[in-house]
Design a protein around this motif. Structure first.
Motif, PDB file in Angstrom:
ATOM      1  N   LEU A 171       0.636  -0.933   0.035  1.00  0.00           N
ATOM      2  CA  LEU A 171       0.276   0.353  -0.003  1.00  0.00           C
ATOM      3  C   LEU A 171       0.749   1.171   0.005  1.00  0.00           C
ATOM      4  CD1 LEU A 171      -2.943   1.440   0.404  1.00  0.00           C
ATOM      5  CD2 LEU A 171      -2.106   1.115   2.583  1.00  0.00           C
ATOM      6  N   GLY A 172       0.669   2.074  -0.851  1.00  0.00           N
ATOM      7  CA  GLY A 172       1.898   3.128  -1.137  1.00  0.00           C
ATOM      8  C   GLY A 172       1.127   4.109  -0.377  1.00  0.00           C
ATOM      9  N   ARG A 173       2.056   5.268   0.175  1.00  0.00           N
ATOM     10  CA  ARG A 173       2.239   5.934   0.934  1.00  0.00           C
ATOM     11  C   ARG A 173       1.559   6.893   1.096  1.00  0.00           C
ATOM     12  NH1 ARG A 173       7.417   9.167   2.857  1.00  0.00           N
ATOM     13  NH2 ARG A 173       7.593   9.778   0.547  1.00  0.00           N
ATOM     14  N   LEU A 174       0.749   7.285  -0.281  1.00  0.00           N
ATOM     15  CA  LEU A 174      -0.583   8.266  -0.492  1.00  0.00           C
ATOM     16  C   LEU A 174      -1.420   7.779  -0.936  1.00  0.00           C
ATOM     17  CD1 LEU A 174       1.156  10.077  -3.376  1.00  0.00           C
ATOM     18  CD2 LEU A 174       1.716  10.771  -1.075  1.00  0.00           C
ATOM     19  N   GLY A 175      -1.671   6.064  -0.131  1.00  0.00           N
ATOM     20  CA  GLY A 175      -2.872   6.000   0.081  1.00  0.00           C
ATOM     21  C   GLY A 175      -3.636   5.291  -1.878  1.00  0.00           C
ATOM     22  N   ASP A 176      -3.594   5.444  -2.272  1.00  0.00           N
ATOM     23  CA  ASP A 176      -4.573   5.180  -3.317  1.00  0.00           C
ATOM     24  C   ASP A 176      -3.242   3.967  -4.745  1.00  0.00           C
ATOM     25  OD1 ASP A 176      -4.823   8.697  -4.896  1.00  0.00           O
ATOM     26  OD2 ASP A 176      -5.603   7.222  -3.358  1.00  0.00           O
ATOM     27  N   ASN A 177      -1.743   3.912  -4.140  1.00  0.00           N
ATOM     28  CA  ASN A 177      -1.518   2.859  -5.165  1.00  0.00           C
ATOM     29  C   ASN A 177      -1.854   1.214  -4.087  1.00  0.00           C
ATOM     30  OD1 ASN A 177      -1.479   4.421  -7.458  1.00  0.00           O
ATOM     31  ND2 ASN A 177       0.640   5.107  -6.998  1.00  0.00           N
ATOM     32  N   THR A 178      -1.956  -0.023  -4.703  1.00  0.00           N
ATOM     33  CA  THR A 178      -2.004  -1.239  -4.178  1.00  0.00           C
ATOM     34  C   THR A 178      -1.502  -2.023  -5.364  1.00  0.00           C
ATOM     35  OG1 THR A 178      -3.753  -1.630  -4.764  1.00  0.00           O
ATOM     36  CG2 THR A 178      -3.470  -0.365  -2.304  1.00  0.00           C
ATOM     37  N   TRP A 179      -0.662  -2.755  -4.359  1.00  0.00           N
ATOM     38  CA  TRP A 179      -0.183  -3.627  -5.687  1.00  0.00           C
ATOM     39  C   TRP A 179      -0.866  -5.796  -4.824  1.00  0.00           C
ATOM     40  CZ3 TRP A 179       3.568  -7.283  -3.890  1.00  0.00           C
ATOM     41  CH2 TRP A 179       3.669  -9.025  -5.059  1.00  0.00           C
ATOM     42  N   PHE A 180      -1.190  -6.550  -5.168  1.00  0.00           N
ATOM     43  CA  PHE A 180      -0.823  -7.609  -4.474  1.00  0.00           C
ATOM     44  C   PHE A 180      -0.221  -8.942  -5.693  1.00  0.00           C
ATOM     45  CE2 PHE A 180      -4.005  -6.355  -1.717  1.00  0.00           C
ATOM     46  CZ  PHE A 180      -4.953  -5.575  -1.896  1.00  0.00           C
ATOM     47  N   ALA A 181       0.070  -9.988  -5.253  1.00  0.00           N
ATOM     48  CA  ALA A 181       0.768 -10.523  -5.759  1.00  0.00           C
ATOM     49  C   ALA A 181      -0.225 -11.586  -6.622  1.00  0.00           C
ATOM     50  CB  ALA A 181       1.630 -12.324  -4.601  1.00  0.00           C
ATOM     51  N   ASP A 182       0.204 -12.305  -7.457  1.00  0.00           N
ATOM     52  CA  ASP A 182      -1.161 -13.104  -8.541  1.00  0.00           C
ATOM     53  C   ASP A 182      -1.246 -13.813  -7.003  1.00  0.00           C
ATOM     54  OD1 ASP A 182       1.076 -13.678 -11.437  1.00  0.00           O
ATOM     55  OD2 ASP A 182      -0.527 -11.622 -10.540  1.00  0.00           O
ATOM     56  N   SER A 183      -1.139 -14.992  -6.127  1.00  0.00           N
ATOM     57  CA  SER A 183      -1.736 -16.060  -5.946  1.00  0.00           C
ATOM     58  C   SER A 183      -2.848 -15.496  -4.660  1.00  0.00           C
ATOM     59  CB  SER A 183      -0.168 -15.971  -4.819  1.00  0.00           C
ATOM     60  OG  SER A 183       0.211 -15.257  -4.502  1.00  0.00           O
ATOM     61  N   VAL A 184      -2.730 -13.333  -4.710  1.00  0.00           N
ATOM     62  CA  VAL A 184      -3.565 -13.788  -3.375  1.00  0.00           C
ATOM     63  C   VAL A 184      -4.941 -12.249  -4.128  1.00  0.00           C
ATOM     64  CG1 VAL A 184      -2.058 -13.479  -1.720  1.00  0.00           C
ATOM     65  CG2 VAL A 184      -2.262 -11.405  -2.180  1.00  0.00           C
ATOM     66  N   LYS A 185      -4.026 -12.397  -5.355  1.00  0.00           N
ATOM     67  CA  LYS A 185      -5.054 -11.143  -6.017  1.00  0.00           C
ATOM     68  C   LYS A 185      -6.626 -11.601  -6.366  1.00  0.00           C
ATOM     69  CE  LYS A 185      -2.763  -9.582  -9.352  1.00  0.00           C
ATOM     70  NZ  LYS A 185      -1.939  -8.960 -10.632  1.00  0.00           N
ATOM     71  N   GLY A 186      -7.968 -10.599  -5.942  1.00  0.00           N
ATOM     72  CA  GLY A 186      -9.333 -11.376  -6.272  1.00  0.00           C
ATOM     73  C   GLY A 186      -9.130 -11.429  -5.021  1.00  0.00           C
ATOM     74  N   ARG A 187      -8.185 -12.118  -3.605  1.00  0.00           N
ATOM     75  CA  ARG A 187      -9.100 -12.686  -2.712  1.00  0.00           C
ATOM     76  C   ARG A 187      -9.075 -11.477  -1.411  1.00  0.00           C
ATOM     77  NH1 ARG A 187      -6.830 -16.869  -0.631  1.00  0.00           N
ATOM     78  NH2 ARG A 187      -5.021 -16.912  -2.010  1.00  0.00           N
ATOM     79  N   PHE A 188      -7.385 -11.120  -1.481  1.00  0.00           N
ATOM     80  CA  PHE A 188      -7.053 -10.261  -0.532  1.00  0.00           C
ATOM     81  C   PHE A 188      -7.291  -9.080  -0.670  1.00  0.00           C
ATOM     82  CE2 PHE A 188      -3.722 -13.122   1.289  1.00  0.00           C
ATOM     83  CZ  PHE A 188      -4.298 -14.340   1.619  1.00  0.00           C
ATOM     84  N   THR A 189      -7.213  -7.766   0.391  1.00  0.00           N
ATOM     85  CA  THR A 189      -7.429  -6.299   0.471  1.00  0.00           C
ATOM     86  C   THR A 189      -6.741  -5.501   1.389  1.00  0.00           C
ATOM     87  OG1 THR A 189      -9.516  -6.091   2.000  1.00  0.00           O
ATOM     88  CG2 THR A 189      -9.845  -6.022  -0.488  1.00  0.00           C
ATOM     89  N   ILE A 190      -5.334  -4.470   0.580  1.00  0.00           N
ATOM     90  CA  ILE A 190      -4.946  -4.021   1.924  1.00  0.00           C
ATOM     91  C   ILE A 190      -5.674  -2.176   2.029  1.00  0.00           C
ATOM     92  CG2 ILE A 190      -3.558  -2.935  -0.318  1.00  0.00           C
ATOM     93  CD1 ILE A 190      -1.012  -3.724   2.210  1.00  0.00           C
ATOM     94  N   PHE A 191      -6.134  -1.423   3.404  1.00  0.00           N
ATOM     95  CA  PHE A 191      -6.505  -0.227   3.632  1.00  0.00           C
ATOM     96  C   PHE A 191      -5.176   0.366   4.115  1.00  0.00           C
ATOM     97  CE2 PHE A 191      -9.580  -1.358   6.481  1.00  0.00           C
ATOM     98  CZ  PHE A 191      -9.901  -3.189   6.408  1.00  0.00           C
ATOM     99  N   ARG A 192      -5.320   1.176   5.038  1.00  0.00           N
ATOM    100  CA  ARG A 192      -5.177   1.666   5.911  1.00  0.00           C
ATOM    101  C   ARG A 192      -6.267   2.651   6.392  1.00  0.00           C
ATOM    102  NH1 ARG A 192       0.216   3.680   5.835  1.00  0.00           N
ATOM    103  NH2 ARG A 192       0.331   3.734   3.524  1.00  0.00           N
ATOM    104  N   ASP A 193      -6.200   3.050   8.146  1.00  0.00           N
ATOM    105  CA  ASP A 193      -6.806   3.669   8.864  1.00  0.00           C
ATOM    106  C   ASP A 193      -6.087   4.320   9.703  1.00  0.00           C
ATOM    107  OD1 ASP A 193      -8.575   5.062  10.899  1.00  0.00           O
ATOM    108  OD2 ASP A 193      -9.457   3.205  11.838  1.00  0.00           O
ATOM    109  N   ASN A 194      -5.550   5.756   9.339  1.00  0.00           N
ATOM    110  CA  ASN A 194      -4.720   6.881   9.971  1.00  0.00           C
ATOM    111  C   ASN A 194      -5.073   7.140  11.103  1.00  0.00           C
ATOM    112  OD1 ASN A 194      -2.784   6.700   7.441  1.00  0.00           O
ATOM    113  ND2 ASN A 194      -3.893   8.354   6.664  1.00  0.00           N
TER     114      ASN A 194
END
Length: 121
Positions: free
Chosen positions: A51-74
């Motif tokens: 999860l990028g510092r600016l909050g908009d960019n995310t990346w997932f490995a193919d093995s978890v894409k579509g099943r995992f999400t990432i987000f922050r609560d500052n």
């Protein structure tokens, strides 16, 4: 002392969900890009999400894409990894890492000790 602390791991049945948390004492995580890693038994540690510092960019490995999400609560100084539709192949120690950059780049500045996730019936 600066620490990253993961929590939320445990035992879950295949098809279930877990939400992992990455919190910190001493760091304001909103100023960092956060990566999640896992190490399965007998395997090398692999990066699975960023999860990028600016909050908009995310990346997932193919093995978890579509099943995992990432987000922050500052407000809670926490980054979450939501894991759904878990399979036994998701078993491992999950760690978070922080780097003061707009993206997840090596080397990370800090890494936590990890939390165990076991997917089994």
């Amino acid at each position: 002392q600066v620490q990253l602390v993961e929590s939320g791991g445990g035992l879950v049945q295949p098809g279930g969900s877990l939400r992992l948390s990455c919190g910190s004492s001493g760091l304001t995580l909103g100023g960092y890009s956060i990566g999640w890693f896992r190490q399965a038994p007998g395997k090398e540690r692999e990066g699975i999400s960023c999860l990028g510092r600016l909050g908009d960019n995310t990346w997932f490995a193919d093995s978890v894409k579509g099943r995992f999400t990432i987000f922050r609560d500052n407000g809670k100084n926490t980054v979450y990894l939501q894991m759904d539709r878990l399979t036994p192949e998701d078993t491992g120690v999950y760690s978070c890492a922080a780097v003061a950059n707009n993206w997840c780049t090596i080397p990370y500045d800090y890494m936590g000790q990890g939390t165990q996730v076991t997917v089994s019936s």
